[in-house]
Design a protein around this motif. Structure first.
Motif, PDB file in Angstrom:
ATOM      1  N   VAL A 153      -4.778   6.164  -2.295  1.00 22.42           N
ATOM      2  CA  VAL A 153      -5.975   5.999  -1.462  1.00 22.42           C
ATOM      3  C   VAL A 153      -5.654   6.313  -0.010  1.00 22.42           C
ATOM      4  N   THR A 154      -4.528   5.812   0.456  1.00 22.30           N
ATOM      5  CA  THR A 154      -4.048   6.094   1.810  1.00 22.30           C
ATOM      6  C   THR A 154      -2.612   6.580   1.697  1.00 22.30           C
ATOM      7  N   GLU A 155      -2.338   7.774   2.196  1.00 17.96           N
ATOM      8  CA  GLU A 155      -1.004   8.352   2.040  1.00 17.96           C
ATOM      9  C   GLU A 155       0.054   7.614   2.845  1.00 17.96           C
ATOM     10  N   ASN A 156      -0.339   7.093   4.011  1.00 17.72           N
ATOM     11  CA  ASN A 156       0.636   6.390   4.852  1.00 17.72           C
ATOM     12  C   ASN A 156      -0.106   5.494   5.832  1.00 17.72           C
ATOM     13  N   ILE A 157       0.127   4.183   5.754  1.00 19.93           N
ATOM     14  CA  ILE A 157      -0.589   3.266   6.646  1.00 19.93           C
ATOM     15  C   ILE A 157       0.147   3.031   7.962  1.00 19.93           C
ATOM     16  N   PHE A 158       1.326   3.678   8.121  1.00 17.98           N
ATOM     17  CA  PHE A 158       2.106   3.441   9.335  1.00 17.98           C
ATOM     18  C   PHE A 158       3.048   4.604   9.584  1.00 17.98           C
ATOM     19  N   GLY A 189      11.122   6.956   9.325  1.00 20.47           N
ATOM     20  CA  GLY A 189      10.731   5.964   8.336  1.00 20.47           C
ATOM     21  C   GLY A 189      10.092   6.611   7.118  1.00 20.47           C
ATOM     22  N   ARG A 190      10.050   5.892   6.027  1.00 19.96           N
ATOM     23  CA  ARG A 190       9.409   6.391   4.815  1.00 19.96           C
ATOM     24  C   ARG A 190       7.898   6.186   4.897  1.00 19.96           C
ATOM     25  N   GLU A 191       7.154   7.064   4.234  1.00 21.60           N
ATOM     26  CA  GLU A 191       5.713   6.885   4.165  1.00 21.60           C
ATOM     27  C   GLU A 191       5.395   5.648   3.336  1.00 21.60           C
ATOM     28  N   ALA A 192       4.362   4.912   3.757  1.00 24.94           N
ATOM     29  CA  ALA A 192       3.962   3.680   3.080  1.00 24.94           C
ATOM     30  C   ALA A 192       2.564   3.863   2.495  1.00 24.94           C
ATOM     31  N   PRO A 193       2.478   4.377   1.264  1.00 27.92           N
ATOM     32  CA  PRO A 193       1.169   4.637   0.677  1.00 27.92           C
ATOM     33  C   PRO A 193       0.520   3.380   0.092  1.00 27.92           C
ATOM     34  N   ILE A 194      -0.798   3.423  -0.012  1.00 28.13           N
ATOM     35  CA  ILE A 194      -1.580   2.425  -0.737  1.00 28.13           C
ATOM     36  C   ILE A 194      -2.301   3.161  -1.861  1.00 28.13           C
ATOM     37  N   GLY A 195      -2.219   2.617  -3.065  1.00 35.94           N
ATOM     38  CA  GLY A 195      -2.868   3.267  -4.191  1.00 35.94           C
ATOM     39  C   GLY A 195      -3.609   2.284  -5.068  1.00 35.94           C
TER      40      GLY A 195
END
Length: 341
Positions: free
Chosen positions: A55-60, A65-71
């Motif tokens: 849903v969001t590829e990276n919230i920060f 840093g590593r990408e922080a996705p939300i799914g």
């Protein structure tokens, strides 16, 4: 071998070798359903398989840093789950914790005293007007949200990496209850893993350590096995039959933690978080005790976000322990609670 062209005869021959098979149609159906998650897994979780829908590829955003996705993952029972967890990172009403050591913001204190001296008091969340100011020092791998008596007092300002540590201050009367959501973030959304050590699907590990001091600077609480900890998201699982439950314990210790280059068919387990789990009057008596882990197991010896503050986290008189559920590798969302008397 003589080829059998009669399909009905072929199914009948297969049927002879199967238990409780009454006709060829039921034989085929049983053979199919035996491969489903429902028949393999006997626990209370919802089961999903394969990658989540991002849903969001990276919230920060963070340099290096590593990408922080939300799914979102859809389970076999039709339920939908936010992975790695439903968090308040983008909620402006939930206060951020103060930096203790944060490579992303370039705020990197050499000592806890230096970090504390930089605070002007606006960071303090008031729960009781006549309460005492409590200072919490937290190192979380990867993310935390802290509540005191159900009130949000601080969240991690880096959801994934780089590794950071925080200070949270609040004003409260004793007794008070600490409730925290802990999340081991994932790069492969819905599959509890990241690209690491040369493999595309490497299960990461979690871990949280915390120290709570009163106004005099005396330690009044540390993380240890006296805390309660319950699991709400476990992944990745290659074989669902490895996951078991004993009372309130959600166990995955028998499951493989090996990494691989193809984890797209792996499974995940999801449990619904209870209502008001953050509040002081929530009944956590049935929750398991937290499991303690050593510094070496968590792997913090090369992380200045921890090693700069050994005098706090590894205090000789009150050594705080890293805590998590029973499986620090596969359990990715864990809720913990503790009451300070």
């Amino acid at each position: 071998m003589i080829p059998i062209k009669n399909t009905s005869l072929l199914l009948a021959l297969i049927c002879i070798t199967m238990v409780n098979c009454k006709n060829s149609d039921k034989t085929v159906q049983k053979d199919t359903t035996a491969q489903t998650a429902t028949n393999v897994y006997n626990g209370t979780a919802s089961v999903s398989q394969g990658p989540a829908t991002v849903v969001t590829e990276n919230i920060f955003e963070c340099d290096r840093g590593r990408e922080a996705p939300i799914g979102t993952s859809v389970a076999t029972d039709g339920s939908t789950w936010t992975v790695p967890a439903l968090v308040n990172f983008t909620d402006e009403n939930f206060p951020f914790a103060s930096d203790l050591f944060n490579p992303c913001t370039k705020v990197e204190y050499a000592s806890a005293d230096e970090a504390l001296a930089a605070l002007d008091g606006t960071d303090i969340v008031e729960i009781d007007q006549d309460g005492e100011i409590i200072t919490a020092y937290v190192f979380a791998d990867n993310y935390f949200e802290m509540y005191i008596n159900g009130i949000p007092v601080g969240k991690d300002n880096v959801p994934f990496t780089q590794f950071n540590s925080n200070i949270v201050r609040f004003k409260v009367n004793k007794p008070f209850t600490i409730a925290m959501k802990l999340v081991d973030w994932e790069e492969n959304s819905g599959l509890g893993s990241e690209a690491n050590r040369g493999q595309a699907f490497h299960p990461g590990d979690g871990g949280m350590v915390g120290v709570f001091k009163d106004t005099k600077g005396e330690i009044i609480a540390t993380t240890d096995a006296n805390w309660k900890a319950q699991t709400f998201y476990t992944a990745p699982l290659r074989d669902l039959s490895c996951a078991t439950e004993e009372g309130s314990l959600r166990l995955s210790d028998a499951c493989s933690t090996e990494d691989s280059n193809d984890g797209t068919s792996y499974y995940a387990l999801h449990w619904k978080t209870p209502t008001n789990w953050q509040s002081a009057d929530f009944d956590d008596s049935e929750w398991p005790k937290a499991t303690e882990f050593t510094n070496n197991t968590i792997g913090v010896d090369n992380k200045p976000a921890y090693t700069n503050f050994i005098d706090v986290f590894d205090n000789s008189a009150a050594d705080a322990k890293f805590i998590w559920s029973t499986n620090v590798v596969l359990d990715n969302e864990v809720l913990v609670r503790y009451t300070v008397e």
